[in-house]
Design an enzyme around this catalytic site. Structure first.
Site, mmCIF file in Angstrom:
data_model
loop_
_atom_site.group_PDB
_atom_site.id
_atom_site.type_symbol
_atom_site.label_atom_id
_atom_site.label_comp_id
_atom_site.label_asym_id
_atom_site.label_seq_id
_atom_site.Cartn_x
_atom_site.Cartn_y
_atom_site.Cartn_z
ATOM 1 N N ARG A 205 17.397 14.485 14.432
ATOM 2 C CA ARG A 205 17.642 13.429 15.430
ATOM 3 C C ARG A 205 19.046 12.857 15.277
ATOM 4 N NH1 ARG A 205 12.868 9.153 14.998
ATOM 5 N NH2 ARG A 205 14.228 8.063 16.485
ATOM 6 N N CYS B 59 14.674 35.746 -12.254
ATOM 7 C CA CYS B 59 14.693 34.333 -11.873
ATOM 8 C C CYS B 59 13.799 33.487 -12.776
ATOM 9 C CB CYS B 59 14.237 34.173 -10.423
ATOM 10 S SG CYS B 59 15.262 35.052 -9.228
#
Length: 460
Positions: free
Chosen positions: A449, A47
């Protein structure tokens, strides 16, 4: 009592983690360990290769966690530049070839670990094997690319593919002063995101000077009389000049050896294992790392996900079980982060396409916010997209694109997914707050929310 013989095929994260953990649990008098690695290097960070190419990591050896000599000092017979070419499961032995001399020999085992990794996808196109065309999967691949970049007199690069490796290599080449064109077949770069979120990545890449061409199907690599790549052609008839070509088309499990031996593979070609990482139906064979499929805890099906985090965990689990202990790997939720220049990119759980394929009914919520309090100096924009199951409100996935501090916020969602939380429960999480770190309502909570409202509006 005769000591057991463990053979490990593959010398990177999963393989050598397994060997090292088994050695911690059993000494040389109890367990003989032989490991085969076809490359020159072991236990390194694949990586990190784009960051070495781009210059953020100064030296290749900084990516190496443990050298072959260090493994050998721990009584592991590690044989580099040696490729296992045949598995004899009935006879419990493997046939290996020395890649320098060509000599072959058989090695017997009592327990076998397969950690053969993955290979870069290489389509069968004219010129795909030309000089100057590079995949980037191993440290040997990175070394060859660096040699090409150091020899190349030009400064034009074409990256084929716009997944994690593609965008990270685009940044690396920009940092080296190359003019970069990214060609990819999708509607937007980063197919691991939904297209609306990928569009944010596309816009940012273009603003950074990276030419990003969507719906571009590469048909051939054009070469000069010496067989060196000079351009990339597409089905639309366009040609993109290139002094170097980097393939970022994703990877495929390297399982031809296992398949030839009759071991079970899944839909993506990865080996299938149980929770202990033992290959299904084979008591003394384990597998881990990029060559296996793992359980997706959200979708409830196996997937191939090539990440070093998983590979190291697989190795620890395998080594514990081989060494006489007990450990399991329960599965993943598909968390990944990346960046292109200053833009951070993150996802976990399911995309819309994944949810549809799993037969789930869902709602989505997308919000725009900032990484710090809006009045705090240096506040940067951030977009968060959240998927929730329509009836239950169960969190299904989160994608985040934004400035500094955006990507690691996805870890909150990864924990929530693992715990099976609803978006209602996510809203109630007690997350840290101070103006330099977050608005008073963290962007993840704001998205939750909005997702709660979407679930209620959708009804049953």
């Amino acid at each position: 009592m005769a000591k057991e013989r463990l053979v490990v095929v593959g010398g990177d994260a999963a393989g050598m983690s397994a060997a090292s953990q088994a050695r911690r649990l059993k000494g040389p008098a109890e367990l003989e360990i032989t490991a085969f690695e076809r490359g020159h290097f072991t236990s390194y960070s694949a990586c990190g290769i784009p960051y070495w190419i781009g210059g953020q990591v100064s030296a290749r050896d900084d990516l190496i966690a443990r050298t072959p000599e260090e493994h050998r000092a721990r009584d592991i017979d590690l044989r580099t530049r040696t490729e296992v070419v045949e598995l004899d499961l009935a006879g419990r032995r493997v046939r290996a070839r020395d890649l320098e001399s060509g000599a072959e020999s058989w090695t017997a085992y009592d327990k076998l670990v397969l950690a053969t990794g993955a290979r870069p996808a290489r389509p069968r196109l004219p010129g795909i094997g030309a000089h100057g065309v590079h995949g980037v999967q191993t440290l040997d691949d990175g070394r060859r690319l660096m040699e090409t970049l150091e020899r190349s007199p030009g400064r034009r690069a074409v990256v084929v593919g716009a997944g994690y490796i593609g965008v990270e290599m685009a940044e690396a080449l920009v940092r080296r002063g190359y003019g970069v064109t990214v060609l990819h077949r999708g509607e937007q770069p980063m197919a691991t995101l939904d297209p609306d979120m990928g569009g944010l990545v596309h816009g940012a890449m273009n603003r950074m000077g990276i030419v990003t061409v969507s719906r571009a199907e590469v048909t051939k690599i054009l070469t000069d009389e010496e067989g060196r790549a000079v351009a990339v052609a597409t089905a639309a008839g366009d040609e993109y000049p290139a002094d170097v070509v980097v393939l970022g088309l994703g990877v495929e499990p390297r399982t031809a050896l296992a398949r030839a031996a009759g071991l079970p593979v899944g839909t993506s070609g990865g080996l299938l294992t149980d929770l202990s990482m033992r290959v299904r139906g084979h008591e003394e064979v384990w597998a881990g790392g990029d060559c296996v499929e793992v359980l997706d805890l959200v979708a409830g099906r196996t997937r191939h996900i090539a990440l070093g985090t998983h590979a190291n965990k697989h190795g620890q689990v395998i080594g514990s079980n081989v060494g006489g202990g007990y450990a399991t790997f329960p599965g993943v939720v598909g968390t990944a982060v990346s960046k292109v220049c200053d833009l951070e990119i993150a996802r976990t759980g399911l995309r819309e396409r994944d949810a549809l394929e799993a037969g789930l009914r869902f709602v989505t919520a997308t919000i725009s916010s900032t990484n710090t309090a809006g009045y705090y100096p240096g506040a940067e924009p951030m977009t968060v997209k959240m998927l929730a199951e329509r009836r239950t409100g169960r969190l299904l996935g989160v994608q985040i694109v934004g400035g500094a501090g955006a990507a690691k916020r996805v870890d909150v969602a990864a924990v929530a997914l693992t715990a099976g939380m609803t978006v209602d429960q996510v809203v109630s999480l007690d997350l840290g707050y101070a103006p330099p770190f977050s608005p008073v309502w963290d962007p993840v909570l704001v998205a939750a929310r909005k997702a709660v409202s979407a679930v209620r509006a959708a009804g049953v």
